[in-house]
Write a protein that holds these residues in place. Sequence first.
Motif, PDB file in Angstrom:
ATOM      1  N   UNK A   1       0.845  -1.203   0.000  1.00 15.26           N
ATOM      2  CA  UNK A   1       0.000   0.000   0.000  1.00 15.26           C
ATOM      3  C   UNK A   1       0.879   1.251   0.000  1.00 15.26           C
TER       4      UNK A   1
ATOM      5  N   UNK B   1       1.190   4.169  -3.041  1.00  9.27           N
ATOM      6  CA  UNK B   1       0.867   5.573  -2.808  1.00  9.27           C
ATOM      7  C   UNK B   1       2.092   6.433  -2.526  1.00  9.27           C
TER       8      UNK B   1
ATOM      9  N   UNK C   1      -6.816  11.055  -0.393  1.00  9.59           N
ATOM     10  CA  UNK C   1      -6.959   9.593  -0.415  1.00  9.59           C
ATOM     11  C   UNK C   1      -5.616   8.896  -0.394  1.00  9.59           C
TER      12      UNK C   1
ATOM     13  N   UNK D   1      -3.922   9.414   3.096  1.00  8.63           N
ATOM     14  CA  UNK D   1      -4.536   8.573   4.121  1.00  8.63           C
ATOM     15  C   UNK D   1      -4.162   7.105   3.885  1.00  8.63           C
ATOM     16  N   UNK D   2      -4.188   6.664   2.623  1.00  8.58           N
ATOM     17  CA  UNK D   2      -3.810   5.280   2.328  1.00  8.58           C
ATOM     18  C   UNK D   2      -2.378   5.023   2.779  1.00  8.58           C
TER      19      UNK D   2
ATOM     20  N   UNK E   1      -2.282   4.693   6.494  1.00  9.98           N
ATOM     21  CA  UNK E   1      -2.832   3.391   6.899  1.00  9.98           C
ATOM     22  C   UNK E   1      -1.806   2.291   6.621  1.00  9.98           C
ATOM     23  N   UNK E   2      -1.147   2.363   5.464  1.00 13.90           N
ATOM     24  CA  UNK E   2      -0.109   1.380   5.141  1.00 13.90           C
ATOM     25  C   UNK E   2       0.972   1.394   6.204  1.00 13.90           C
TER      26      UNK E   2
END
Lengths: 320, 320
Positions: free
Chosen positions: A135, A139, A287, A290-291, A294-295
């Motif tokens: 992820x 990104x 997006x 945030x990704x 989170x990753x």
Amino acid sequence: MGGGGGGEGASGGPELSTDNVKGIVLALLSSGFIGASFIIKKKGLRRAAVASGVRAGVGGYSYLMEPLWWVGMITMIVGEVANFVAYAFAPAVLVTPLGALSIIVSAVLAHFILNERLHALGVLGCVMCIAGSVVIVIHAPQEQEITSVREIWNMATQPAFLLYVASVIVVVFVLVFYFSPLYGQSNVLIYTAICSLMGSLSVMSVKALGTSLKLTFEGTNQLIYPETWFFMLVVATCVLTQMNYLNKALDTFNTAIVSPIYYVMFTTLTILASVIMFKDWSGQSPGSIISGICGLIVVLSGTILLHVTKDYERIPQSRN
Amino acid sequence: MGGGGGGEGASGGPELSTDNVKGIVLALLSSGFIGASFIIKKKGLRRAAVASGVRAGVGGYSYLMEPLWWVGMITMIVGEVANFVAYAFAPAVLVTPLGALSIIVSAVLAHFILNERLHALGVLGCVMCIAGSVVIVIHAPQEQEITSVREIWNMATQPAFLLYVASVIVVVFVLVFYFSPLYGQSNVLIYTAICSLMGSLSVMSVKALGTSLKLTFEGTNQLIYPETWFFMLVVATCVLTQMNYLNKALDTFNTAIVSPIYYVMFTTLTILASVIMFKDWSGQSPGSIISGICGLIVVLSGTILLHVTKDYERIPQSRN
């Protein structure tokens, strides 16, 4: 940076620049080498212990005569160099979390080569580290092209980053001179916080130095600028302080406690520093950001899980 | 689907259609209700046990007189209805994994209300479920607009999906008539595989039925088409088979083993079915698809972690 083709979609598409790809490959190689080096060194230590009958842990130095130990040492140095070069090509937001993969490499190799059985939850930790890393890579932000060490100097002297550096220095001073003598031996967070704070400055200066050297090798000599030499001084200071307090932490507390705390704090602070200094997130969609976060959380969780459960299995076994 | 504005970027930007937002909100509400219902029911059971002196586990039915137990039951039904409606608005790829959040809700509420201490690794599992869910939501695909149950019928009768349905039926028959009698009582995978395979068909038919009812409520009556009634029949058959074998699995094996295996298989097969039938991934960039899969892996890992460590804490405590 030179030749970084492939326009980045606003939402962080899968198109990676050639420089990012180089950085990722170097970071992965680095994790592979560093992960393998632990296993090779341990195998060397065991062989030396069998040959001499005295273990390193109880004061033997026979491992210095064991070629396998030296192979491990060289593997580790190669890995660290690859890591250093990776920072010159790709953003810290990308390179730092991929360092977690070295833990997976060593856990998996230990399982197969040293017969240190991996706990089922440890396998889950590995899966998470890999999923989180994927992820993060998808990104990853694009870096601005840097053509001179002076540009890095301007980034390092922008008010926001100076404020970060000043805060780090103040906090480190307070920790070293006030909290260390009082709680250093009882609270694991003191030494690890000092390491992590200095570590974030280490990575930034390593990145500045690495980029200067890369530009120099590409033909535009950066050694004529005093900034390059200043960054070299900062690297030396920060890395030495960081290593000193990491050793103190490891001497005082169990590795299984120090490693995950240190990894989480160090990675988080490094990414914070990189986001402030290199503005890694400008031009990225919410997006994507945030990704990426989170990753990172997933990789950090996976690392914690792997470390915690490693200890589950070690307790009943003999430690060697 | 109706009024789903906001063009989706090829790489799955953060812009969510209004229908996706409705679906997400419904799925979250559903998880909240279902998660809370477990706690309310358990609180009701405890109160009934205190009042009558006989526990439900040893044959008492006094809980039926306890209002709190009925509040829990109604909360659960509301949650299941919200889940059903969510499938009418958003893709299964989005709704199904968010179901994991009900486990978090019940774990957190159990910690605070029932004083069932959450293991530290369980907290990590919660964090992972949330991080994975966020990644899934960010990379959620947009659904094609559906205006009639006939369109869903065409999707359900496309060769690829018929092949999936045929494979599921063949495998379920083999499992039910050959493997169940031989290994059903000894291998946990037999019953859970039957549930999960039928479950994937349940969700697809529930989605078809839900969309038909949604269209009917919006003014275009779908009850005149035989397809709607056929889907109703399929829902009943699949859900009953699924429930029957889920009960068998839970009767034979420990919940802590059945739940994570069932959740992982059910979610994976449902997403596979949805991707085949609704072509959720068409028009999405490889980066978005891979991110979504990683998000799913993280949620699944988090769920496993939460379930496994729940058991860690229960063993030393009394079970009630």
